[in-house]
Write a protein that holds these residues in place. Structure first.
Motif, PDB file in Angstrom:
ATOM      1  N   CYS A 103       0.844  -1.206   0.000  1.00 56.35           N
ATOM      2  CA  CYS A 103       0.000   0.000   0.000  1.00 56.35           C
ATOM      3  C   CYS A 103       0.875   1.250   0.000  1.00 56.35           C
ATOM      4  CB  CYS A 103      -0.912   0.004   1.222  1.00 56.35           C
ATOM      5  SG  CYS A 103      -2.309  -1.151   1.143  1.00 56.35           S
ATOM      6  N   ASP A 104       1.934   1.243   0.796  1.00 57.01           N
ATOM      7  CA  ASP A 104       2.863   2.378   0.805  1.00 57.01           C
ATOM      8  C   ASP A 104       3.458   2.616  -0.581  1.00 57.01           C
ATOM      9  OD1 ASP A 104       2.642   3.294   3.394  1.00 57.01           O
ATOM     10  OD2 ASP A 104       4.431   2.279   4.138  1.00 57.01           O
ATOM     11  N   LEU A 105       3.820   1.533  -1.246  1.00 55.09           N
ATOM     12  CA  LEU A 105       4.411   1.659  -2.580  1.00 55.09           C
ATOM     13  C   LEU A 105       3.406   2.232  -3.576  1.00 55.09           C
ATOM     14  CD1 LEU A 105       6.327  -1.725  -2.597  1.00 55.09           C
ATOM     15  CD2 LEU A 105       7.405   0.531  -2.765  1.00 55.09           C
ATOM     16  N   LEU A 106       2.172   1.753  -3.496  1.00 53.84           N
ATOM     17  CA  LEU A 106       1.136   2.277  -4.380  1.00 53.84           C
ATOM     18  C   LEU A 106       0.867   3.748  -4.073  1.00 53.84           C
ATOM     19  CD1 LEU A 106      -0.973   1.830  -6.581  1.00 53.84           C
ATOM     20  CD2 LEU A 106      -2.538   0.960  -4.822  1.00 53.84           C
ATOM     21  N   ASN A 107       0.879   4.105  -2.817  1.00 57.24           N
ATOM     22  CA  ASN A 107       0.699   5.494  -2.406  1.00 57.24           C
ATOM     23  C   ASN A 107       1.824   6.364  -2.969  1.00 57.24           C
ATOM     24  OD1 ASN A 107      -0.222   7.771  -1.099  1.00 57.24           O
ATOM     25  ND2 ASN A 107       0.104   7.001   0.970  1.00 57.24           N
ATOM     26  N   LEU A 108       3.052   5.862  -2.865  1.00 60.64           N
ATOM     27  CA  LEU A 108       4.204   6.587  -3.405  1.00 60.64           C
ATOM     28  C   LEU A 108       4.073   6.776  -4.917  1.00 60.64           C
ATOM     29  CD1 LEU A 108       7.081   7.759  -2.915  1.00 60.64           C
ATOM     30  CD2 LEU A 108       7.953   5.448  -3.354  1.00 60.64           C
ATOM     31  N   ALA A 109       3.683   5.707  -5.588  1.00 59.72           N
ATOM     32  CA  ALA A 109       3.533   5.788  -7.051  1.00 59.72           C
ATOM     33  C   ALA A 109       2.461   6.796  -7.441  1.00 59.72           C
ATOM     34  CB  ALA A 109       3.189   4.411  -7.608  1.00 59.72           C
ATOM     35  N   THR A 110       1.377   6.833  -6.667  1.00 61.81           N
ATOM     36  CA  THR A 110       0.267   7.737  -6.975  1.00 61.81           C
ATOM     37  C   THR A 110       0.669   9.196  -6.824  1.00 61.81           C
ATOM     38  OG1 THR A 110      -1.331   6.061  -6.259  1.00 61.81           O
ATOM     39  CG2 THR A 110      -2.100   8.342  -6.325  1.00 61.81           C
ATOM     40  N   HIS A 111       1.479   9.499  -5.824  1.00 62.94           N
ATOM     41  CA  HIS A 111       1.788  10.898  -5.523  1.00 62.94           C
ATOM     42  C   HIS A 111       3.113  11.389  -6.117  1.00 62.94           C
ATOM     43  CE1 HIS A 111      -1.346  10.081  -2.490  1.00 62.94           C
ATOM     44  NE2 HIS A 111      -1.649  11.356  -2.690  1.00 62.94           N
ATOM     45  N   SER A 112       4.021  10.466  -6.413  1.00 64.22           N
ATOM     46  CA  SER A 112       5.300  10.907  -6.992  1.00 64.22           C
ATOM     47  C   SER A 112       5.209  11.101  -8.497  1.00 64.22           C
ATOM     48  CB  SER A 112       6.396   9.879  -6.699  1.00 64.22           C
ATOM     49  OG  SER A 112       6.175   8.697  -7.448  1.00 64.22           O
ATOM     50  N   GLU A 113       4.334  10.335  -9.134  1.00 55.63           N
ATOM     51  CA  GLU A 113       4.140  10.368 -10.581  1.00 55.63           C
ATOM     52  C   GLU A 113       5.418  10.049 -11.351  1.00 55.63           C
ATOM     53  OE1 GLU A 113       2.272  14.038 -11.666  1.00 55.63           O
ATOM     54  OE2 GLU A 113       0.386  13.529 -10.659  1.00 55.63           O
ATOM     55  N   LEU A 114       6.323   9.307 -10.715  1.00 57.76           N
ATOM     56  CA  LEU A 114       7.509   8.846 -11.437  1.00 57.76           C
ATOM     57  C   LEU A 114       7.094   7.757 -12.413  1.00 57.76           C
ATOM     58  CD1 LEU A 114      10.110   8.615  -8.517  1.00 57.76           C
ATOM     59  CD2 LEU A 114      10.129  10.247 -10.406  1.00 57.76           C
ATOM     60  N   PRO A 115       7.535   7.828 -13.667  1.00 55.63           N
ATOM     61  CA  PRO A 115       7.102   6.816 -14.645  1.00 55.63           C
ATOM     62  C   PRO A 115       7.470   5.400 -14.244  1.00 55.63           C
ATOM     63  CG  PRO A 115       8.598   8.448 -15.657  1.00 55.63           C
ATOM     64  CD  PRO A 115       8.379   8.871 -14.246  1.00 55.63           C
ATOM     65  N   GLU A 116       8.642   5.226 -13.593  1.00 51.90           N
ATOM     66  CA  GLU A 116       9.068   3.875 -13.176  1.00 51.90           C
ATOM     67  C   GLU A 116       8.088   3.265 -12.173  1.00 51.90           C
ATOM     68  OE1 GLU A 116      10.800   6.697 -12.981  1.00 51.90           O
ATOM     69  OE2 GLU A 116      12.969   6.358 -13.177  1.00 51.90           O
ATOM     70  N   LEU A 117       7.446   4.111 -11.376  1.00 52.73           N
ATOM     71  CA  LEU A 117       6.463   3.625 -10.405  1.00 52.73           C
ATOM     72  C   LEU A 117       5.083   3.502 -11.034  1.00 52.73           C
ATOM     73  CD1 LEU A 117       7.469   5.649  -7.205  1.00 52.73           C
ATOM     74  CD2 LEU A 117       8.384   3.487  -8.044  1.00 52.73           C
ATOM     75  N   ASN A 118       4.738   4.460 -11.872  1.00 51.40           N
ATOM     76  CA  ASN A 118       3.401   4.449 -12.480  1.00 51.40           C
ATOM     77  C   ASN A 118       3.115   3.169 -13.257  1.00 51.40           C
ATOM     78  OD1 ASN A 118       2.043   6.770 -11.661  1.00 51.40           O
ATOM     79  ND2 ASN A 118       3.186   8.065 -13.078  1.00 51.40           N
ATOM     80  N   ILE A 119       4.122   2.650 -13.945  1.00 52.26           N
ATOM     81  CA  ILE A 119       3.889   1.448 -14.758  1.00 52.26           C
ATOM     82  C   ILE A 119       3.658   0.212 -13.891  1.00 52.26           C
ATOM     83  CG2 ILE A 119       5.195   2.335 -16.724  1.00 52.26           C
ATOM     84  CD1 ILE A 119       7.530   0.535 -15.865  1.00 52.26           C
ATOM     85  N   ARG A 120       3.927   0.309 -12.590  1.00 56.61           N
ATOM     86  CA  ARG A 120       3.735  -0.828 -11.684  1.00 56.61           C
ATOM     87  C   ARG A 120       2.470  -0.699 -10.827  1.00 56.61           C
ATOM     88  NH1 ARG A 120       9.166  -0.090 -12.564  1.00 56.61           N
ATOM     89  NH2 ARG A 120      10.462  -1.983 -12.653  1.00 56.61           N
ATOM     90  N   LYS A 121       1.761   0.402 -10.978  1.00 58.09           N
ATOM     91  CA  LYS A 121       0.611   0.658 -10.103  1.00 58.09           C
ATOM     92  C   LYS A 121      -0.453  -0.430 -10.208  1.00 58.09           C
ATOM     93  CE  LYS A 121      -1.173   4.799  -9.953  1.00 58.09           C
ATOM     94  NZ  LYS A 121      -1.606   6.164 -10.355  1.00 58.09           N
ATOM     95  N   ASN A 122      -0.783  -0.851 -11.393  1.00 62.92           N
ATOM     96  CA  ASN A 122      -1.831  -1.861 -11.558  1.00 62.92           C
ATOM     97  C   ASN A 122      -1.431  -3.186 -10.927  1.00 62.92           C
ATOM     98  OD1 ASN A 122      -3.599  -0.140 -12.859  1.00 62.92           O
ATOM     99  ND2 ASN A 122      -2.916  -0.715 -14.913  1.00 62.92           N
ATOM    100  N   GLN A 123      -0.162  -3.553 -11.075  1.00 63.77           N
ATOM    101  CA  GLN A 123       0.312  -4.798 -10.466  1.00 63.77           C
ATOM    102  C   GLN A 123       0.234  -4.719  -8.947  1.00 63.77           C
ATOM    103  OE1 GLN A 123       4.483  -5.460 -10.674  1.00 63.77           O
ATOM    104  NE2 GLN A 123       4.392  -7.487  -9.740  1.00 63.77           N
ATOM    105  N   TRP A 124       0.677  -3.600  -8.390  1.00 66.06           N
ATOM    106  CA  TRP A 124       0.654  -3.451  -6.936  1.00 66.06           C
ATOM    107  C   TRP A 124      -0.788  -3.411  -6.420  1.00 66.06           C
ATOM    108  CZ3 TRP A 124       4.917   0.919  -6.732  1.00 66.06           C
ATOM    109  CH2 TRP A 124       6.168   0.333  -6.989  1.00 66.06           C
ATOM    110  N   LYS A 125      -1.653  -2.752  -7.149  1.00 67.68           N
ATOM    111  CA  LYS A 125      -3.063  -2.698  -6.757  1.00 67.68           C
ATOM    112  C   LYS A 125      -3.686  -4.084  -6.750  1.00 67.68           C
ATOM    113  CE  LYS A 125      -7.450  -0.520  -8.068  1.00 67.68           C
ATOM    114  NZ  LYS A 125      -8.140   0.362  -9.040  1.00 67.68           N
ATOM    115  N   HIS A 126      -3.395  -4.879  -7.776  1.00 67.91           N
ATOM    116  CA  HIS A 126      -3.916  -6.242  -7.852  1.00 67.91           C
ATOM    117  C   HIS A 126      -3.412  -7.083  -6.685  1.00 67.91           C
ATOM    118  CE1 HIS A 126      -5.186 -10.091  -9.510  1.00 67.91           C
ATOM    119  NE2 HIS A 126      -3.943 -10.534  -9.391  1.00 67.91           N
ATOM    120  N   GLN A 127      -2.142  -6.909  -6.343  1.00 64.34           N
ATOM    121  CA  GLN A 127      -1.577  -7.694  -5.245  1.00 64.34           C
ATOM    122  C   GLN A 127      -2.222  -7.335  -3.911  1.00 64.34           C
ATOM    123  OE1 GLN A 127       1.037 -10.109  -6.167  1.00 64.34           O
ATOM    124  NE2 GLN A 127      -0.142 -10.832  -4.404  1.00 64.34           N
TER     125      GLN A 127
END
Length: 410
Positions: free
Chosen positions: A101-125
């Motif tokens: 959840c922390d990682l998904l939160n970070l991806a949502t607010h940082s908007e770094l492309p390296e994190l954004n492409i992993r958001k769906n995977q982290w959400k599913h997990q």
């Protein structure tokens, strides 16, 4: 990670704070816990991702890249198809679910492309992991005590659900609503049986896992826990400490769980603080469900190493207001003992092979044990939190033959 969360909230940052953070991140990047693996390696990766996202420069970019590489590999490795974390501890499962959840939160607010492409995977997990954790919850909202588990270490299911909801996760509630119904988490090996009216049994038919790092394993194969009317009744003994002393060994032992101990031996040879030698291998039968009955059985070969080449088979049969636990032990043995540990708030009286169980709310259950040469109620301890030991009682039944039937009605 916590330091970065705090720094993020400050109106201004002192350079030496960032220097300290960078020094720590560099030290971590040079000392990744590959020798321990499992949840240690996962949180190493998480920390590097946070540091690499927060700081700027080539080194920060390398920490982010290294952290993401670890997480990509370890999420695939550490989470099973049914959503469970592979160390099979509800406590560590909850902790790592919060980490994602922390990682998904970070991806949502940082908007770094390296994190954004992993958001769906982290959400599913997260969504899968929530479904699993719900199934392993008691009606009181707390985790079951299988393997290393205790209250007060990991976030609660309620907290994780609230956090996940803020992040847009929508985990379906797959728990059945029928009066008698069960969910078998096949890959992790746990079964939840719902009786309705906040009555629930949780069964452990899991393997010792992961095979290469079973550090948080207890010798608890084929144990179970039971709640009635929202109150825990039969409880495994929990975990109050780590380390390598006698108490740590006792809490990991078969004798500290609701299962069968043969000749005073552990079903899996737990040793030191986080080691397992020869371990029980579980064979699980098919879960059978009808309108009014749930039936499942399992066996383990942990006692085949003993002179009697013993095999423990346990079958659970659930009906409205009733749970039968049928144990059989093949081969010769000097002693086979069943233990049922009671929650500290439970009061009991014994008359022959019948034990009357009174809940704090006044509800009454009855446990009848057939096939025991001797039944005693002894003093014991329950360990719901680290550093805590609470007096409780335990029903100890010595098997007179190769079969013991425990019938619990309410």
């Amino acid at each position: 990670v916590n330091l970065i969360k705090w720094l993020q909230q400050q109106p201004s940052l002192e350079p030496h704070w960032l220097d300290s953070l960078a020094t720590q991140a560099h030290a971590l990047s040079e000392q990744i816990e590959y020798h321990i693996l499992a949840n240690h390696l996962f949180v190493n990766g998480k920390a590097l991702v946070f540091a690499g996202s927060f700081l700027n420069g080539d080194r920060a970019d390398s920490w982010l890249s290294k952290g993401l590489k670890i997480l990509d590999e370890e999420i695939k490795e550490q989470f099973l198809a049914d959503g469970a974390h592979f160390e099979l501890s509800p406590m560590y499962h909850a902790s790592l679910l919060w980490d994602i959840c922390d990682l998904l939160n970070l991806a949502t607010h940082s908007e770094l492309p390296e994190l954004n492409i992993r958001k769906n995977q982290w959400k599913h997990q997260i969504e899968q992991g929530l479904v699993w954790l719900r199934s392993l919850q008691h009606p009181d909202g707390g985790i079951a005590f299988f393997n290393d588990s205790a209250f007060g270490i990991a976030p609660t299911l309620l907290d994780i659900e609230a956090y996940a909801l803020e992040l847009g996760c929508r985990a379906p509630n797959d728990m059945p609503t029928a009066t008698i119904a069960a969910v078998h988490q096949v890959e992790s090996g746990y079964v939840a049986i719902n009786f309705g009216d906040q009555c629930k049994a949780l069964l452990n038919l899991a393997q010792v896992a992961p095979d290469y790092q079973p550090g948080h394993t207890h010798a608890d194969t084929l144990s179970f826990e039971l709640s009635l009317f929202g109150q825990r009744v039969f409880v495994n003994s929990g975990t109050s400490q780590y380390g390598e002393d006698a108490e740590r060994q006792r809490q990991r032992s078969t004798a500290a769980h609701n299962t069968i101990e043969v000749n005073g031996e552990n079903s899996s040879e737990v040793w030191a603080g986080f080691r397992v030698a020869r371990r029980a291998r579980t064979t699980v039968g098919k879960l059978e469900q009808t309108v009014d009955t749930v039936r499942i059985s399992g066996s383990h070969d942990g006692y085949l190493r003993l002179p009697g080449k013993n095999l423990h088979v346990r079958e659970w049969v659930a009906m409205a207001g009733e749970l039968q636990v049928i144990d059989s032990v093949s081969g010769t043995f000097d002693q086979a003992v069943s233990r049922l540990f009671l929650h500290p708030d439970i009061r009991i009286t014994q008359q022959g092979n019948t034990v009357t169980i009174t809940l704090p709310g006044g509800q009454v259950a009855v446990a009848t044990l057939e096939g025991a040469t001797r039944i005693n109620v002894v003093s014991s301890t329950w360990h719901p939190e680290f550093g805590k030991s609470v007096p409780n009682q335990c029903i100890v039944a010595e098997m007179s033959t190769d079969k013991l039937t425990t019938r619990i009605t309410w």
